[in-house]
Every structure is written in structure tokens, then in C-alpha cells.
Design a protein around this motif. Structure first.
Motif, PDB file in Angstrom:
ATOM      1  N   ASN A  79      -3.601  -5.603  -7.334  1.00  0.00           N
ATOM      2  CA  ASN A  79      -2.197  -5.647  -6.700  1.00  0.00           C
ATOM      3  C   ASN A  79      -1.556  -4.532  -7.000  1.00  0.00           C
ATOM      4  OD1 ASN A  79      -3.452  -7.893  -5.484  1.00  0.00           O
ATOM      5  ND2 ASN A  79      -1.974  -9.478  -6.259  1.00  0.00           N
ATOM      6  N   GLY A  80      -1.659  -4.032  -8.365  1.00  0.00           N
ATOM      7  CA  GLY A  80      -0.709  -2.886  -8.556  1.00  0.00           C
ATOM      8  C   GLY A  80      -1.142  -1.333  -8.355  1.00  0.00           C
ATOM      9  N   ASP A  81      -2.317  -1.464  -7.962  1.00  0.00           N
ATOM     10  CA  ASP A  81      -2.813  -0.059  -7.265  1.00  0.00           C
ATOM     11  C   ASP A  81      -2.894   0.092  -5.852  1.00  0.00           C
ATOM     12  OD1 ASP A  81      -3.516   0.176  -9.942  1.00  0.00           O
ATOM     13  OD2 ASP A  81      -5.855  -0.159  -9.604  1.00  0.00           O
ATOM     14  N   LEU A  82      -2.254  -0.820  -5.156  1.00  0.00           N
ATOM     15  CA  LEU A  82      -2.290  -0.713  -3.736  1.00  0.00           C
ATOM     16  C   LEU A  82      -1.265   0.229  -3.145  1.00  0.00           C
ATOM     17  CD1 LEU A  82      -2.264  -4.697  -2.638  1.00  0.00           C
ATOM     18  CD2 LEU A  82      -4.119  -3.194  -2.737  1.00  0.00           C
ATOM     19  N   GLN A  83      -0.099   0.649  -3.656  1.00  0.00           N
ATOM     20  CA  GLN A  83       0.590   1.376  -3.060  1.00  0.00           C
ATOM     21  C   GLN A  83      -0.014   2.923  -3.284  1.00  0.00           C
ATOM     22  OE1 GLN A  83       4.755   1.488  -4.956  1.00  0.00           O
ATOM     23  NE2 GLN A  83       5.398   2.879  -3.445  1.00  0.00           N
ATOM     24  N   SER A  84      -0.399   3.030  -4.442  1.00  0.00           N
ATOM     25  CA  SER A  84      -1.177   4.525  -4.475  1.00  0.00           C
ATOM     26  C   SER A  84      -2.346   4.915  -3.465  1.00  0.00           C
ATOM     27  CB  SER A  84      -1.606   4.657  -5.878  1.00  0.00           C
ATOM     28  OG  SER A  84      -2.763   3.868  -6.295  1.00  0.00           O
ATOM     29  N   LEU A  85      -3.077   3.811  -3.184  1.00  0.00           N
ATOM     30  CA  LEU A  85      -3.821   3.894  -2.238  1.00  0.00           C
ATOM     31  C   LEU A  85      -3.501   4.208  -0.710  1.00  0.00           C
ATOM     32  CD1 LEU A  85      -6.682   1.188  -3.785  1.00  0.00           C
ATOM     33  CD2 LEU A  85      -6.469   3.781  -4.135  1.00  0.00           C
ATOM     34  N   THR A  86      -2.326   3.985  -0.592  1.00  0.00           N
ATOM     35  CA  THR A  86      -1.713   4.315   0.806  1.00  0.00           C
ATOM     36  C   THR A  86      -1.910   5.734   1.042  1.00  0.00           C
ATOM     37  OG1 THR A  86       0.527   4.398   0.184  1.00  0.00           O
ATOM     38  CG2 THR A  86      -0.310   2.235   0.916  1.00  0.00           C
ATOM     39  N   TYR A 110     -18.627  -6.246  -0.830  1.00  0.00           N
ATOM     40  CA  TYR A 110     -17.100  -6.209  -0.224  1.00  0.00           C
ATOM     41  C   TYR A 110     -16.189  -5.469  -1.206  1.00  0.00           C
ATOM     42  CZ  TYR A 110     -19.315 -10.373   2.015  1.00  0.00           C
ATOM     43  OH  TYR A 110     -20.053 -11.175   2.705  1.00  0.00           O
ATOM     44  N   VAL A 111     -15.090  -4.893  -0.710  1.00  0.00           N
ATOM     45  CA  VAL A 111     -14.078  -4.230  -1.445  1.00  0.00           C
ATOM     46  C   VAL A 111     -13.017  -5.279  -1.056  1.00  0.00           C
ATOM     47  CG1 VAL A 111     -12.513  -2.485  -2.012  1.00  0.00           C
ATOM     48  CG2 VAL A 111     -14.737  -1.936  -1.557  1.00  0.00           C
ATOM     49  N   ALA A 112     -12.436  -5.998  -2.172  1.00  0.00           N
ATOM     50  CA  ALA A 112     -10.941  -6.810  -1.940  1.00  0.00           C
ATOM     51  C   ALA A 112      -9.924  -6.188  -2.316  1.00  0.00           C
ATOM     52  CB  ALA A 112     -11.388  -8.258  -2.729  1.00  0.00           C
ATOM     53  N   VAL A 113      -9.212  -5.927  -1.260  1.00  0.00           N
ATOM     54  CA  VAL A 113      -7.993  -5.014  -1.440  1.00  0.00           C
ATOM     55  C   VAL A 113      -6.801  -5.903  -1.663  1.00  0.00           C
ATOM     56  CG1 VAL A 113      -6.473  -3.176  -0.360  1.00  0.00           C
ATOM     57  CG2 VAL A 113      -9.057  -3.045   0.069  1.00  0.00           C
ATOM     58  N   GLY A 114      -6.525  -6.295  -2.784  1.00  0.00           N
ATOM     59  CA  GLY A 114      -5.393  -7.135  -3.133  1.00  0.00           C
ATOM     60  C   GLY A 114      -6.024  -8.512  -3.270  1.00  0.00           C
ATOM     61  N   ASN A 115      -5.365  -9.495  -3.971  1.00  0.00           N
ATOM     62  CA  ASN A 115      -5.553 -10.712  -4.179  1.00  0.00           C
ATOM     63  C   ASN A 115      -4.375 -11.780  -4.121  1.00  0.00           C
ATOM     64  OD1 ASN A 115      -7.573 -13.017  -4.918  1.00  0.00           O
ATOM     65  ND2 ASN A 115      -6.373 -12.999  -6.841  1.00  0.00           N
ATOM     66  N   GLU A 116      -4.659 -12.399  -3.170  1.00  0.00           N
ATOM     67  CA  GLU A 116      -3.305 -13.441  -3.084  1.00  0.00           C
ATOM     68  C   GLU A 116      -1.760 -12.976  -2.803  1.00  0.00           C
ATOM     69  OE1 GLU A 116      -3.890 -16.547  -5.909  1.00  0.00           O
ATOM     70  OE2 GLU A 116      -5.460 -17.208  -4.959  1.00  0.00           O
ATOM     71  N   ILE A 117      -1.886 -11.757  -2.176  1.00  0.00           N
ATOM     72  CA  ILE A 117      -0.613 -11.227  -1.851  1.00  0.00           C
ATOM     73  C   ILE A 117       0.288 -12.102  -0.860  1.00  0.00           C
ATOM     74  CG2 ILE A 117       0.523  -9.115  -0.674  1.00  0.00           C
ATOM     75  CD1 ILE A 117      -0.792  -8.532  -3.193  1.00  0.00           C
ATOM     76  N   ALA A 124       2.979  -6.372  -0.099  1.00  0.00           N
ATOM     77  CA  ALA A 124       2.492  -6.867   1.219  1.00  0.00           C
ATOM     78  C   ALA A 124       2.442  -5.505   2.042  1.00  0.00           C
ATOM     79  CB  ALA A 124       3.452  -7.957   1.754  1.00  0.00           C
ATOM     80  N   GLN A 125       3.382  -4.620   2.010  1.00  0.00           N
ATOM     81  CA  GLN A 125       3.108  -3.416   3.118  1.00  0.00           C
ATOM     82  C   GLN A 125       2.293  -2.540   2.879  1.00  0.00           C
ATOM     83  OE1 GLN A 125       6.707  -0.813   2.001  1.00  0.00           O
ATOM     84  NE2 GLN A 125       7.153  -2.224   0.332  1.00  0.00           N
ATOM     85  N   PHE A 126       1.614  -2.481   1.679  1.00  0.00           N
ATOM     86  CA  PHE A 126       0.585  -1.604   1.427  1.00  0.00           C
ATOM     87  C   PHE A 126      -0.661  -1.934   1.674  1.00  0.00           C
ATOM     88  CE2 PHE A 126       4.080  -1.016  -2.216  1.00  0.00           C
ATOM     89  CZ  PHE A 126       4.596  -0.260  -1.554  1.00  0.00           C
ATOM     90  N   VAL A 127      -0.943  -3.475   1.883  1.00  0.00           N
ATOM     91  CA  VAL A 127      -2.158  -3.889   1.961  1.00  0.00           C
ATOM     92  C   VAL A 127      -3.211  -3.432   3.033  1.00  0.00           C
ATOM     93  CG1 VAL A 127      -3.608  -5.990   2.189  1.00  0.00           C
ATOM     94  CG2 VAL A 127      -1.604  -6.098   0.837  1.00  0.00           C
ATOM     95  N   LEU A 128      -2.688  -3.405   4.021  1.00  0.00           N
ATOM     96  CA  LEU A 128      -3.468  -2.895   5.304  1.00  0.00           C
ATOM     97  C   LEU A 128      -3.666  -1.400   5.400  1.00  0.00           C
ATOM     98  CD1 LEU A 128      -4.836  -3.451   8.052  1.00  0.00           C
ATOM     99  CD2 LEU A 128      -2.772  -3.196   9.211  1.00  0.00           C
ATOM    100  N   PRO A 129      -2.559  -0.562   5.019  1.00  0.00           N
ATOM    101  CA  PRO A 129      -2.752   0.999   5.002  1.00  0.00           C
ATOM    102  C   PRO A 129      -3.864   1.137   3.828  1.00  0.00           C
ATOM    103  CG  PRO A 129      -0.572   0.516   5.143  1.00  0.00           C
ATOM    104  CD  PRO A 129      -1.024  -0.763   4.888  1.00  0.00           C
ATOM    105  N   ALA A 130      -3.954   0.592   2.809  1.00  0.00           N
ATOM    106  CA  ALA A 130      -4.838   0.490   1.734  1.00  0.00           C
ATOM    107  C   ALA A 130      -6.314   0.335   2.284  1.00  0.00           C
ATOM    108  CB  ALA A 130      -4.329  -0.041   0.313  1.00  0.00           C
ATOM    109  N   MET A 131      -6.456  -0.702   2.972  1.00  0.00           N
ATOM    110  CA  MET A 131      -7.657  -1.442   3.538  1.00  0.00           C
ATOM    111  C   MET A 131      -8.128  -0.211   4.227  1.00  0.00           C
ATOM    112  SD  MET A 131      -6.822  -5.292   4.166  1.00  0.00           S
ATOM    113  CE  MET A 131      -8.318  -5.517   5.120  1.00  0.00           C
ATOM    114  N   GLN A 132      -7.309   0.406   5.237  1.00  0.00           N
ATOM    115  CA  GLN A 132      -7.847   1.243   6.151  1.00  0.00           C
ATOM    116  C   GLN A 132      -8.065   2.638   5.413  1.00  0.00           C
ATOM    117  OE1 GLN A 132      -3.847   1.278   8.207  1.00  0.00           O
ATOM    118  NE2 GLN A 132      -4.667   0.250  10.090  1.00  0.00           N
TER     119      GLN A 132
END
Length: 335
Positions: A79-86, A110-117, A124-132
Motif C-alpha cells: 500500500n505504501g508504494d501506490l502513490q509512486s506508481l501513479t 496476478y499483480v495485486a495493487v494494494g491490499n484491503e484499501i 484509495a485515490q492511487f489504486v486505480l491509476p497505479a493499476m492502470q
């Protein structure tokens, strides 16, 4: 506790049967300071016929140890890496360092981008952009069809779960999860869901029977239209399927990215109950759910080891199938 250890013969029969092992994996949680080396951990998976692993971060030693083993992998983005992956370039480097550097020797599923956000979490705002961005990097590497990008969620996103046919996401989680579901629908990826009948049971033992949570009810407990539910796991999973349908994701599958039962720390957390849950879970996954009968449920048991640095609840430290010394907690007989 040793006197209460269970012999789970059916568990092992499932793990050593080529067809039955296919949907079952085990999560490699590592929040502990007393665990075996990565090489020994992977060896324990291999020697026990466990064909799938969930890894919560790109631990390089574990990825190296997995090479050439044919163990299929869910690789987590912390979860702590999500923002950078945007940032697309950083996502490209992440994929290069943690996937392309090991593929195809490591079998990424699979790549699980974040866990239980949760929708209210800052991440939360970073999950979808990081997934994309992770997905786009995989597409550029011609792995977009082979390795699916998703995120792992839990039951609090549901606003309604009873009866299962009325399952829906809450008004709070809807704006967060609906665009993610649209992404999964477009890319053909499943939603990763952590399903814990244990937590549902201990939160409401007055209304939820223990045998319903442990797959030991002698008959149906809930009638939902034409569908009968004999265990809580199926009811929870089908509530998620209903929620996906309501949110426009009728074609989105589900992978159970965690499920388990603790063996110590609370009245219902016993070796007997945990052993019963794991055995019955493994016996059940080939059957599907009432809403999806006959569709094997890809399921990852939580977890490989007890984790002494988890908490704050004592039960959090006792979900392992094995003790840190690699001894099977349930005296599993490996044939």
C-alpha cells in the motif's frame, strides 16, 4: 495444544492430486522475525505440493527462489508504494525490476495493487491509476494477457451482504470500487477478495452458527430464493458476485486472495476449529458456490506460517498452517 493436532488426510489428498491442487494456494505472509529462509519456504511449498503462492511484496530472495519451480504467483504491491506508481515511468521500472527480471522463470498470475484499501484511506485515490500504469507496462512487455492486474478487497466494502442475492457495495465504497470494476471488466481480470467467515462469526455469534462458518452444518441454513446456503463462505462470496453484477461487473470473476481461521487467541480460535475450516475449505473449492455452481474457486489459504509480529489481536499471530520451524501445525500427512 499438541495433543489437539489434527490429521487432515483429505487436505493432503487434495494437495497431492493434480486436478484438485489447481485452485488452491497459500499466502506467504512474512510479518515475523523467526521465519525460514526464502529458499526453505519455497522448498516447503514444493515438497507439500502447494502450487500457488501469494506474496505481499516483491521480495527479491523469494522471487529468486521461485524461479523454475512452476509455483504460480500473486505478486503484491504494498500500500505504501501506490502513490509512486501513479507515475508511469516509475511503474515501468517496477514492472521491469520485479516481473520482467524474473519472467518466465517465475510464473506470475496476478499483480495485486494494494491490499484491503478502504475508500476513506489516503491511498484509495492511487489504486486505480497505479493499476492502470502497471497494466500498461505489462502490455508494453507483451504480458498484458498473461498477467492480470487487480487489487485485493475485503467485506467492509459491501453495504449489504444478506441475503447473498442482495449483495451490493456501500454508498461510500461505490465511487471507489465502481471504476476499478470497470477496469477489471475491460482487461479480463478478476477481483481479488479476502473472505473470512471467522471474522463474520466472531462479530455476530448470536446470529451466526459456528457450524455454518466451519462448513459443518448438516443442512441448509439460509434459503435465498431458489438457492440454498449450507456454509457462510459461499454466502459471503455470492454476496460479492451480486455486488459485482449490480456495479456493472457481471463478467468479472473472483479469486479468493485470503481465507483462514486462527488456532489460538479467542474462544473460537482453536486448533480443532482451524483444522476443520482448512480441511473443509479445500474439500469445497472444486464445487463452486450456489450462484456459480461447478466453477472451481481459486483460493489462497492464509497463511503459510504463524507471524509473531502481527497484531494487535493475539489471533493475528496464529493463522499459520506451519510453525516457523516448518513443522505442520495440523500434523498433515504428506503422501
Amino acid at each position: 495444544m499438541a495433543a489437539a493436532y489434527l490429521v487432515l488426510g483429505i487436505f493432503i489428498a487434495s494437495l497431492t492430486n493434480t486436478d484438485a491442487v489447481k485452485p488452491i494456494g497459500v499466502c506467504d505472509g512474512r510479518v515475523a522475525d523467526n521465519l525460514p529462509s526464502a529458499q526453505d519456504v519455497v522448498g516447503l511449498y514444493t515438497s507439500n505440493g502447494i502450487g500457488k503462492m501469494r506474496l505481499y511484496d516483491p521480495d527479491q530472495a523469494t522471487l529468486q527462489a521461485l524461479a523454475g519451480t512452476n509455483i504460480e504467483l500473486i505478486l503484491g504491491v504494498p500500500n505504501g508504494d501506490l502513490q509512486s506508481l501513479t507515475t508511469p515511468t516509475i511503474a515501468n521500472v517496477w514492472v521491469q525490476n520485479n516481473i520482467l527480471a524474473f519472467s518466465p522463470a517465475v510464473k506470475f498470475l496476478y499483480v495485486a495493487v494494494g491490499n484491503e484499501i478502504k475508500p476513506t484511506d489516503p491511498e484509495a485515490q492511487f489504486v486505480l491509476p497505479a493499476m492502470q500504469n502497471i497494466y500498461n507496462a505489462l502490455v508494453s512487455a507483451q504480458l498484458g494477457d498473461q498477467i492480470k492486474v487487480s487489487t485485493s478487497v475485503e467485506a467492509s466494502l459491501l453495504g449489504q451482504s444478506y441475503p447473498p442475492s442482495s449483495g451490493s457495495f456501500s454508498t461510500t465504497s461505490g465511487p471507489y470500487i465502481t471504476p476499478i470494476i470497470a477496469f477489471l471488466s475491460t482487461t479480463g481480470a478478476p477481483l481479488l477478495v479476502n473472505v473470512y467467515p471467522y471474522f463474520a462469526y466472531i462479530s455476530n455469534p448470536q446470529d451466526i452458527r459456528l457450524d455454518y462458518a466451519l462448513f459443518t452444518s448438516p443442512g441448509p441454513v439460509i434459503q435465498d430464493g431458489a438457492l440454498s446456503y449450507q456454509n457462510l463462505f459461499d454466502a459471503m462470496l455470492d454476496a460479492f458476485y451480486s455486488a459485482l453484477e449490480t456495479a456493472g461487473g457481471a463478467n468479472v470473476g473472483i479469486v479468493v486472495s485470503e481465507t483462514g481461521w486462527p488456532s489460538f487467541g479467542e474462544t473460537a480460535a482453536t486448533v480443532e476449529n482451524a483444522g476443520t475450516y482448512y480441511q473443509n475449505m479445500i474439500n469445497h473449492v472444486m464445487n463452486g458456490t450456489p450462484k456459480r455452481p461447478g466453477q472451481a474457486i481459486e483460493t489462497y489459504l492464509f497463511a503459510m506460517f504463524d507471524e509473531d509480529q502481527k497484531g494487535p489481536a493475539e489471533t493475528e499471530r496464529h493463522f499459520g498452517l506451519f510453525s516457523p520451524d516448518k513443522q505442520p501445525k495440523y500434523n498433515l500427512i504428506f503422501s
